[in-house]
Design a protein around this motif. Structure first.
Motif, short mmCIF file in Angstrom:
data_model
loop_
_atom_site.label_atom_id
_atom_site.label_comp_id
_atom_site.label_asym_id
_atom_site.label_seq_id
_atom_site.Cartn_x
_atom_site.Cartn_y
_atom_site.Cartn_z
N GLN A 1 0.61 4.34 -2.60
CA GLN A 1 0.44 5.58 -2.09
C GLN A 1 1.69 6.62 -2.50
O GLN A 1 1.24 7.60 -3.10
CB GLN A 1 0.12 5.64 -0.72
CG GLN A 1 -1.00 5.09 -0.45
CD GLN A 1 -1.27 4.54 1.02
OE1 GLN A 1 -0.28 4.46 1.93
NE2 GLN A 1 -2.53 4.43 1.48
N GLY A 2 2.78 6.10 -2.35
CA GLY A 2 4.00 7.19 -2.51
C GLY A 2 3.95 7.40 -4.09
O GLY A 2 4.39 8.71 -4.51
N GLU B 1 0.85 -1.07 -0.04
CA GLU B 1 0.01 0.16 -0.18
C GLU B 1 0.89 1.25 -0.25
O GLU B 1 0.68 2.22 -0.69
CB GLU B 1 -0.90 -0.02 1.07
CG GLU B 1 -2.21 -1.01 1.29
CD GLU B 1 -2.39 -1.40 2.58
OE1 GLU B 1 -3.28 -2.24 2.55
OE2 GLU B 1 -2.10 -0.58 3.56
N GLY B 2 1.98 1.26 0.85
CA GLY B 2 2.85 2.33 0.92
C GLY B 2 3.45 2.61 -0.39
O GLY B 2 3.52 3.84 -0.69
N GLN B 3 3.76 1.56 -1.19
CA GLN B 3 4.48 1.89 -2.56
C GLN B 3 3.33 2.62 -3.31
O GLN B 3 3.69 3.37 -4.16
CB GLN B 3 4.95 0.51 -3.20
CG GLN B 3 6.24 0.11 -2.49
CD GLN B 3 7.45 1.07 -2.60
OE1 GLN B 3 7.50 1.33 -3.90
NE2 GLN B 3 8.25 1.00 -1.63
N VAL C 1 1.55 9.70 -5.30
CA VAL C 1 1.43 10.97 -4.82
C VAL C 1 2.66 11.75 -5.62
O VAL C 1 2.69 13.02 -5.78
CB VAL C 1 1.79 11.08 -3.24
CG1 VAL C 1 2.23 12.65 -2.79
CG2 VAL C 1 0.31 10.79 -2.56
N GLN C 2 3.71 11.02 -5.77
CA GLN C 2 4.70 11.74 -6.65
C GLN C 2 4.00 12.05 -8.09
O GLN C 2 4.44 12.86 -8.70
CB GLN C 2 5.96 10.48 -7.02
CG GLN C 2 7.04 10.55 -5.94
CD GLN C 2 7.89 9.50 -6.01
OE1 GLN C 2 7.83 8.53 -6.52
NE2 GLN C 2 9.08 10.02 -5.52
#
Lengths: 162, 744
Positions: free
Chosen positions: B633-634, B629-631, B637-638
């Protein structure tokens, strides 16, 4: 070599003395003179928040404070957040929520978020986002960071109620 | 889709390096220090293009506290030859020239000389005393301009058009003739930066025995080793790289910039030398992602079937050849089954920093063009944009325009997940709002990895690996070993070690680390199991083939030993057990991602707010769902930053006008909503747990999804990135004035 100034200050509750050049930032003094490398440099011009510390009760970017200004002041850094061997609820929440990836911004976020939770029990999502807007994270998209701060607030509230 | 039950895979343990990273104890490259440490500073070109006529270092060398000054003249003599810098062959003079300029400065910020001194301030003061006589030359900043015959030439005797390629499938002319509707548009994207928060850094010690030891933050310790050895013309065996923790990379921390310079300064001084870039240096002198000019044309029949597509992709390589236009050509139409297509790609040098990888490099540019045209086609045909995509979606067996046939992929599954997501049918609830969708593809890579596992007497194992950990891969790799061994992931203790201590391991990049190094850990664990079966067999005086192993227990008939019990008996049964494996896996599985995004565009200011964002991605198998999930989301956003604000704002003289985090405006917490993720798992048959890799595809769809949402909010089709407030205002004014004039 430029002459150095003697600075007496308090860092994380402990009395500290050091010598620094008047042009050296507090960030340089913490990292290069005192070896406290938990405070990170990301931009050295006050725009990323990686070097956030608490300076006499206010959060500041330590790259924009001179080391000599620490004279007689009280400073808190990431190294002073954990309670002995126990992580602070914010630190624990960051881990449980996967609120860090590379981790370089994490000290600044935790110091800034703690300053928020020290003064506000139940900040809203909007309030947390506003408060942390001076801390840049490029890995997470902030989602999990905001959730971690919300969780830490809830845990701190429960602890206070006990 | 991945129905197999696992005990460790799919859980969300706390990362092994977590305590260090939330307490400030983790040591990153800039945190490294050593006795006798000197500090380096680099003098950089103030011109975007200039001949270097003379460099006088005498005043700098005489400055108190200065220990050494170097220029490119200090590289050891070596004949010009082609070298492999990890991303294709390049002339040695280019590899060296980007580290310290040779004869010419090719971009503003190009390193020209370096100083080592007792303190950073002294080194910076001394660098300012180096006298460089420049002959400024005209500069060229975009690919279309650089390809003109009249353009200033960066590399003498060589065209600015460094290379070009063409992919052809079917007969595009015939396909366009069959189409009922054809849409063709031109697109421009600005240069953007990876924006990792930790600046580049390196400390080097050229020891008295001739060995070079480097401590740095890098995505690939072996890349640093090999490239430093090439540039300094010494054997790789003479270089040891100890990777420190790394504060973000996204592709930008693959090339070497400082390591060979610090090593040369150390050679001159006999002391360790540390260099840390400023933020301005990171913007001006490391590899951003290419700006691009693209033209995409797609034709379809009334029933929604795409008949033909054509792409013209001209990418800015920066100062040296190697723009990621190849991957753009591989991905530009990859999401669709298109019978007739032509793709032309152009790698063009310009007077900007030499570009590097940035998360699915090339693919976001290409997808911005394709997915915008696809959206417009769907509108013209009156077909729902997801239905239109589903009708043409690539599947297993679809041939890509650049040649390969897809194996099992999840394009359809991603589109179905988007269609079925409650977000897609939720009301927008207000004026000036629009909803956009887009999808994107990244092929992912495999490459070489090594891992060893040392079994401890208490039943835990130490995992030794060479993949630098940027986002929790110590844990996602350890989880795969734990799953095989049937032990808790907390009983696997992972270490990322130096290049002398582990087998060759390629970069942390290409979404490969959990896939390939995870596979190496899986194989090393299988090796441990095999050896431990032999020990159990020895104890039980039976043949090893008669020993079974399941869920951490060795059995044979009624006899059984847990992993821990058997580990305790290793000394008595033959000594320690080390499992080891190396892999170079072929079974790479590409990943598709899709976004649904709601925006509101302020008609007074042109500011776009992201109201709701849903990111869907086929990851094969989510080893650690939180990190997956973090990948997602990151990367999302980039992509949002790329879409709305980020750009190298260049003066005509090649000066970047916004080289700080104040003016290069990356998204802050306040700019964003929560980023909802939806993990799709179409197992990759080429990996033991079905992993595809998750790091990159997520950055591909955001820019077109947002462009499509803005179009629906305003009626204006944005064809230029970033879609910043001034760009949107300009487009709105142009639209309203063209409506007025057409009304007359």
């Amino acid at each position: 070599m430029p002459s150095q100034t003697h600075v007496t200050t308090t860092i994380n509750g402990e009395p500290v003395q050091f010598l620094c050049e008047p042009r050296q930032s507090l960030l340089e003094c913490l990292r290069d003179i005192l070896g406290m490398t938990g405070t990170k440099e990301g931009c050295n011009d006050g725009n990323c928040g990686a070097c956030t510390v608490v300076f006499d009760g206010r959060i500041v970017t330590s790259c924009l404070v001179l080391g000599v200004e620490a004279q007689g002041k009280e400073i808190s850094t990431i190294e002073g957040i954990a309670r002995g061997n126990r992580l602070h609820p914010l630190q624990q929440a960051f881990l449980e929520n996967a609120a860090l990836q590379c981790g370089i911004c994490t000290p600044g976020f935790i110091v800034a978020a703690k300053a928020l939770l020290d003064q506000e029990r139940e900040p809203s999502e909007e309030r947390i986002r506003f408060w942390l807007a001076n801390n840049l994270c490029r890995c997470t998209g902030y989602d999990k960071i905001v959730r971690a701060v919300e969780q830490a607030a809830a845990v701190s509230k429960q602890e206070a109620a006990r | 889709m991945s129905a197999k039950a696992y005990s460790v895979i799919g859980t969300r343990p706390i990362r092994h390096d977590g305590a260090d990273k939330v307490t400030g104890r983790a040591l990153y490259g800039a945190d490294f220090t050593a006795a006798g440490l000197l500090h380096g500073a680099i003098l950089r070109s103030p011109h975007a293009h200039a001949r270097i006529k003379r460099i006088d270092i005498s005043r700098a060398l005489a400055y108190p506290g200065v220990k050494a000054v170097i220029t490119s003249a200090d590289f050891p003599e070596a004949a010009e030859r082609t070298v492999d810098m990890g991303e294709g062959d390049t002339p040695l003079s280019y590899a060296r020239g980007n580290v310290l300029a040779i004869d010419k400065a090719l971009y503003r910020g190009h390193a020209v000389a370096a100083v080592a001194a007792a303190s950073l301030h002294v080194a910076e003061e001394a660098a300012a005393l180096i006298e460089v006589e420049y002959e400024p030359l005209g500069c060229v900043l975009t690919a279309p301009e650089a390809m003109l015959e009249t353009a200033p030439q960066l590399h003498e005797g060589k065209s600015n058009l460094a290379s070009q390629f063409q992919h052809v499938l079917g007969d595009a002319a015939k396909g366009f003739a069959e189409a009922d509707v054809v849409v063709e548009r031109e697109f421009n994207t600005a240069t953007v930066h990876q924006g990792y928060i930790e600046p580049h850094n390196a400390t080097a010690l050229w020891n008295n025995d001739g060995r070079v030891h480097i401590w740095c933050s890098t995505q690939g310790s072996f890349v640093v080793r090999d490239c430093t050895a090439i540039i300094l013309d010494i054997p790789v065996s003479q270089v040891k790289v100890t990777p420190m923790e790394i504060g973000g990379g996204f592709g930008g921390k693959i090339p070497v910039y400082l390591e060979p310079v610090a090593a040369l300064l150390s050679k001159k001084t006999g002391r360790p030398v540390k260099i840390v870039m400023t933020r301005k240096d990171c913007f001006e002198a490391t590899g951003p992602t290419p700006g691009s000019f693209m033209r995409v044309k797609i034709g379809a029949m009334k029933d929604g079937r795409i008949t033909a597509a054509q792409a013209y992709l001209a990418f800015e390589a920066g100062a040296y050849p190697g723009a990621m236009v190849g991957p753009a050509g591989m991905t530009v139409f990859a999401a669709y089954d298109i019978p007739n297509a032509v793709i032309d790609g152009f790698d063009v040098v310009v007077n900007k920093p030499s570009t590097a990888a940035y998360r699915a490099p090339g693919a976001p540019n290409a997808a911005f063009a394709t997915e915008s045209v696809i959206d417009e086609l769907a509108q013209k045909l009156g077909i729902d944009p997801l239905e239109f995509r589903l009708k043409n979606a690539a599947k297993e067996g679809t041939r890509r325009v650049d040649g390969p046939k897809f194996r099992r992929i999840g394009c359809v599954e991603v589109l179905e997940a988007m269609k079925n997501h409650p977000h897609y049918s939720a009301p927008l609830g207000g004026p000036n709002r629009g909803r956009g969708v887009a999808i994107g593809f990244w092929f992912n890579v495999g490459l070489q990895s090594s891992a060893t596992l040392n079994v401890n007497a208490d039943g835990t194992v130490n995992l030794v690996e060479g993949s630098t950990d940027i986002g929790g891969t110590r844990t996602s790799i350890a989880m795969q070993a734990a799953e095989v061994l049937g032990i808790p992931v907390a009983d696997v203790n992972p270490s990322v070690v130096d290049t002398d201590t582990v087998g060759f391991t390629a970069v942390t990049g290409g979404s490969r680390t959990t896939f390939a190094t995870g596979w190496a850990a899986y194989e090393a664990a299988q090796d441990v199991v095999r050896q431990m079966k032999e020990r159990a067999a020895k104890l039980w005086e039976i043949d090893a083939t008669a020993v079974s192993f399941d869920a951490g227990v060795f059995t044979s008939g009624e006899r059984k030993l847990t992993f821990k019990e058997l580990a305790d008996r290793l000394p008595a049964t033959g000594g320690p057990i080390v499992g080891r494996a190396t892999v170079n896996p072929p079974g790479v599985g590409g990943s598709f991602a899709g976004n649904i995004v709601d925006v509101e565009v302020d008609p007074e200011t042109g500011k776009t707010s992201i109201l709701r964002f849903t990111a869907v991605q086929d990851v094969g198998k989510a080893i650690h769902p939180s990190y997956v999930e973090g990948q997602i989301q990151g990367g999302s956003v980039q992509g949002i930053g790329w879409a709305l604000n980020e750009e190298y704002y260049m003066g005509a003289d090649g000066t970047m006008m916004n080289s700080s985090f104040l003016d290069y405006r990356m998204p802050t917490a306040l700019d964003l909503p929560m980023i909802d993720t939806c993990i799709v798992e179409v197992a990759n048959p080429g990996h033991p747990f079905g992993v595809r890799g998750v790091g990159e595809a997520n950055i591909v769809p955001p820019t077109p999804a947002i462009a499509n949402a803005i179009q629906r909010a305003t009626g204006v089709r944005m064809t230029r990135l970033p879609m910043s407030p001034p760009a949107i205002m300009e487009a709105l004014w142009r639209e309203s004035s063209s409506q007025r004039s057409s009304g007359n």
